[in-house]
Every structure is written in structure tokens, then in C-alpha cells.
Design an enzyme around this catalytic site. Structure first.
Site, PDB file in Angstrom:
ATOM      1  NE  ARG A 128       4.456   7.399  -2.472  1.00 32.77           N
ATOM      2  CZ  ARG A 128       3.629   6.439  -2.850  1.00 32.77           C
ATOM      3  NH1 ARG A 128       4.042   5.516  -3.708  1.00 32.77           N
ATOM      4  NH2 ARG A 128       2.416   6.368  -2.364  1.00 32.77           N
ATOM      5  CG  PHE A 162       2.286  -1.507  -5.512  1.00 30.86           C
ATOM      6  CD1 PHE A 162       2.621  -0.574  -4.543  1.00 30.86           C
ATOM      7  CD2 PHE A 162       1.075  -2.174  -5.414  1.00 30.86           C
ATOM      8  CE1 PHE A 162       1.756  -0.303  -3.489  1.00 30.86           C
ATOM      9  CE2 PHE A 162       0.207  -1.915  -4.371  1.00 30.86           C
ATOM     10  CZ  PHE A 162       0.548  -0.982  -3.402  1.00 30.86           C
ATOM     11  CE1 TYR A 190      -5.541   4.072  -4.930  1.00 30.54           C
ATOM     12  CE2 TYR A 190      -7.394   2.827  -5.789  1.00 30.54           C
ATOM     13  CZ  TYR A 190      -6.103   2.876  -5.310  1.00 30.54           C
ATOM     14  OH  TYR A 190      -5.370   1.712  -5.211  1.00 30.54           O
ATOM     15  CE  LYS A 191      -1.673   4.846  -6.822  1.00 30.14           C
ATOM     16  NZ  LYS A 191      -1.555   4.749  -5.355  1.00 30.14           N
ATOM     17  CG  ASP A 204       0.536  -0.676 -12.243  1.00 25.09           C
ATOM     18  OD1 ASP A 204      -0.018   0.447 -12.270  1.00 25.09           O
ATOM     19  OD2 ASP A 204       0.575  -1.370 -11.214  1.00 25.09           O
TER      20      ASP A 204
END
Length: 419
Positions: free
Chosen positions: A378, A129, A231-232, A206
Site C-alpha cells: 500500500r 478493517f 492520526y492518518k 467508518d
């Protein structure tokens, strides 16, 4: 033969996690067919709104500043311990909720470099990322390190062999994502950590796309340092604070670079010099974000109640259903994720030459997904909030869009189910 909607409905009828859908706010959007982006932003738990209302009315509204001494000061550590127990496989005293993922990664990488003086290299994934890559480059520049980049297959991810080929006595630390944000490839956390340790290096993991989706055992694996967002799959809310994990054995030597008053041994002594606090308090910098911490706490409670192994089992079944339906699409659609469910996290990426245009059309048709350049679409599958029938209906829309069917009527594609 492709699975049918009736097949999906049978899976829902037998799903032990199905009742959790009622614990989340139902979107007030009659055009929404399916929300398949919970791996970017999870849906809000109803309990979060209730607790925030109570915060405004009582803790903040009535107790005011007194609430800091009545519980707020310890909330980053209490929520961190609950998160560690529910989703990280981490004993108490090693996890704290604070800052953004970017800031947490910076703290961990700078600390890792400092804990390996004289070593001159860092191993990192060129396909990671952007935040991870940018932070690696910044830390390398600040600390005089050379980055040894790994360039994995975009439809896969970093392997143990990739890491091993780049490890030697010069390696200060390795930094990787446990679950690849594009392909959903699950890296071999245990083996990579062990290989790094054999070379005398540390590992910074991560966990953004694994926490709350893939079971983790950080203590058992001997993980050094880790960070991740909430927040996922933890459904903590937009911009909710991230977390840091520092193994107990490293905490005394953990020197984080953003030394704020909350990480001081006595924050309210207002001393002229900074003295790092013992334990995980030293990882803090500024004032804890209480409203965000409440979102994390409520999301973690749901994950703890559901259980990570049940969550993972449903994630596997959801992704298997997705892959089976993707295989029937044709029209230039490919699979950009591993076929082996043991190597695949909680989302599935499909590839297409016109992925951006198709993504825009899918969202307009009520199927909310993510586009990931250059050619990825995705499909995020959050086990606590995604039903099998919702997924099947969404994939019917995908089929029609990629075949040139265009926009869809509510009759053919029912809107997001209410309740």
C-alpha cells in the site's frame, strides 16, 4: 511513456500545497528516500510540538487543575466542531473527539441497534478493517442480531447493489468504510445512506481513510452516525483520539453503552444515577485526553487552511502518477486499486505474489510503505506532506526492487528532501 522525474518536478513547481511541507517536522533519517505511509501515521506538524511545549509550561505546568475550568472541558467539542467544518461537512454540535476508533464504533453500533428495536439484522463488509468486523460481531452477539456479510472484490469495494441486495425490513443498520483500507475504493456514501433510509435502517460509516483526504458532506447526505481516526491524514499523532459524529436529529435518542462520568448531565454533581447529558456530551465516557486533542486541533487547522478540495485535487494527481508508474513495473506487479480516480481514495495498492518480502526490502531501501496481506503493498499519499518528486524517486526504488536490483545507493536514490 512513463512520467519522468522532470515531469514530477514540474508538478511540484505548480503545486499550491507545496509550502505546507515546510510546516512539518523533517525526518532525521539519512536513509529515508520517501515516506509513503501517511495513510497509517501522518507526519508531525511543527506547530503541534510548539503547542505541546506551551501546554507543559503553562496550561498544565502553571495553571494545573484550574485549566479544566479554563478551557479543557470544552476542548473535545470545540475541536470536534472545527473538524466537522473543515473536513466532514458537519454543522456545529454534532462531532466530538473522544476515545479510539474501536470504542467509537462500538458506541455507535450499540446505539444504532437500540434505535431500531425489533429489527434483527446488520449488513457489513467481510473485507472491512478487522476492528470493524470484530466490533460488528461483538455487537451482534450482544444484541441478538444476525450479520449479513457482503464479500466485495478485493481490488474494489462495496457497491450500492451489494447493499441493496441485503436490505429489508429486518435491517437495523448498515456499517461500512467510506474508503476501503486495502484498495482505496470509495463507496457511494450518499446513495448507500439513502438506500438504507428507504429500508428504515441506519448507517454507521467508518471514515478513517477518507477524513482529511476525500471531501465529505455528512449533513447534506443525511448521514446518521460516523466515526474515524485522526492520526492518518489529519496528522494528529500516534494514538490520537478518534471522533464521533451523531446527526442532530438522532442525539436525543442516542444511548451510548459506555456511560462514564463525563457523559453525565452534570459530571461534577457525583450523582448516584447516570443522566445522559444533552447533545454530544452524552457521547463522552471518561476524561478527555488533552495532549491528544491538541494534536487533533493542530492537524485540523492545517487541513482547514489548505482546503479539502485542494487536498483532494492533489490526492487525485498523486494517485494518477502512481498508477502510471505502476503500469510500467511488470515483473508480476498488479494494480489492487480502482483505475477510476473518482472511485479511488488517497492511496494506491499494488499486488505481487511476494508482497511481504518486497515490502520488507522496500522499507530497508528507504521507501516506507505498508504491507497488507495477502498480496498488497500500500502506497500512502498524503497531499500536505508528499511531493511528486519524492513519489517518483520512491517508485524508481520500487522498480529496481521488483526487477531484482536489490539495495540502492544514496547517489542513485537521494534521501528524503530536507525543506
Amino acid at each position: 511513456m512513463a512520467p519522468t522525474l522532470a515531469d514530477a518536478e514540474k508538478l511540484d513547481a505548480a503545486d499550491p500545497l507545496a509550502p505546507f511541507r515546510d510546516r512539518f517536522v523533517v525526518p532525521d533519517d539519512p536513509g529515508l528516500v520517501a515516506y509513503l505511509d501517511g495513510n497509517s501515521l501522518g507526519r508531525p506538524p511543527k506547530a503541534t510540538g510548539e503547542r505541546l511545549a506551551a501546554l507543559v509550561a503553562h496550561d498544565w505546568g502553571s495553571r494545573l487543575i484550574r485549566s479544566w475550568s479554563e478551557g479543557w472541558m470544552e476542548l473535545p467539542f470545540e475541536v470536534g466542531d472545527r473538524l466537522g467544518a473543515a473536513a466532514l461537512g458537519a454543522a456545529a454540535g454534532q462531532t466530538v473527539v473522544a476515545d479510539s476508533t474501536t470504542v467509537c464504533l462500538y458506541k455507535l453500533m450499540r446505539a444504532a441497534a437500540a434505535m431500531r428495536p425489533g429489527r434483527t439484522e446488520v449488513v457489513a463488509d467481510r473485507g472491512n478493517f478487522p476492528t470493524d468486523r470484530y466490533v460488528v460481531e461483538a455487537v451482534a452477539a450482544e444484541c441478538g442480531l444476525t450479520v449479513r456479510w457482503i464479500s466485495p472484490d478485493p481490488a474494489g469495494g462495496v457497491t450500492l447493489a451489494d447493499v441493496g441486495d441485503n436490505l429489508d425490513e429486518r435491517t437495523a443498520f448498515v456499517t461500512l468504510s467510506h474508503v476501503d483500507y486495502r484498495s482505496a475504493w470509495i463507496a457511494d456514501l450518499d446513495a448507500v445512506t439513502a438506500a438504507a433510509h428507504d429500508a428504515g435502517a441506519l448507517v454507521v460509516w467508518d471514515l478513517c481513510h477518507s477524513v482529511g483526504s476525500v471531501p465529505l458532506e455528512l449533513d447534506a447526505a443525511g448521514v446518521d452516525l460516523a466515526a474515524g481516526c485522526t492520526y492518518k491524514f489529519l496528522n494528529a499523532g500516534p494514538g490520537a483520539p478518534a471522533f464521533l459524529y451523531v446527526a442532530a436529529a438522532l442525539q436525543e435518542s442516542f444511548a451510548q453503552p459506555i456511560t462514564g462520568w463525563m457523559g453525565n448531565a452534570d459530571p461534577f454533581a457525583m450523582t448516584s444515577d447516570h443522566t445522559p447529558a444533552p447533545g454530544m456530551r452524552r457521547a463522552l465516557s471518561g476524561t478527555p485526553p488533552i495532549t491528544g486533542l491538541i494534536g487533533v486541533d493542530e492537524g485540523v487547522k492545517l487541513v482547514a487552511e489548505a482546503g479539502m478540495h485542494r487536498i483532494r485535487a492533489k490526492a487525485v494527481t498523486l494517485t494518477e502518477l502512481t498508477v502510471a508508474l505502476v503500469d510500467e513495473l511488470g515483473h508480476g506487479v498488479g494494480l489492487g486499486s480502482p483505475r477510476d480516480p473518482a472511485r479511488r481514495g488517497g492511496h494506491v495498492t499494488v499486488t505481487h505474489a511476494d508482497a511481504k518480502a518486497l515490502s520488507d526490502e522496500l522499507i530497508a531501501a528507504g521507501v516506507v510503505i505498508d504491507h497488507r496481506p495477502p498480496d498488497g503493498i500500500r502506497i500512502g499519499l498524503s497531499p500536505l506532506t508528499t511531493s511528486y518528486a519524492e513519489l517518483h524517486r520512491a517508485m524508481t526504488v520500487v522498480r529496481d526492487v521488483v526487477s531484482g536490483g536489490g539495495r540502492h545507493s544514496d547517489h542513485r536514490h537521494p534521501p528524503f528532501p530536507r525543506g
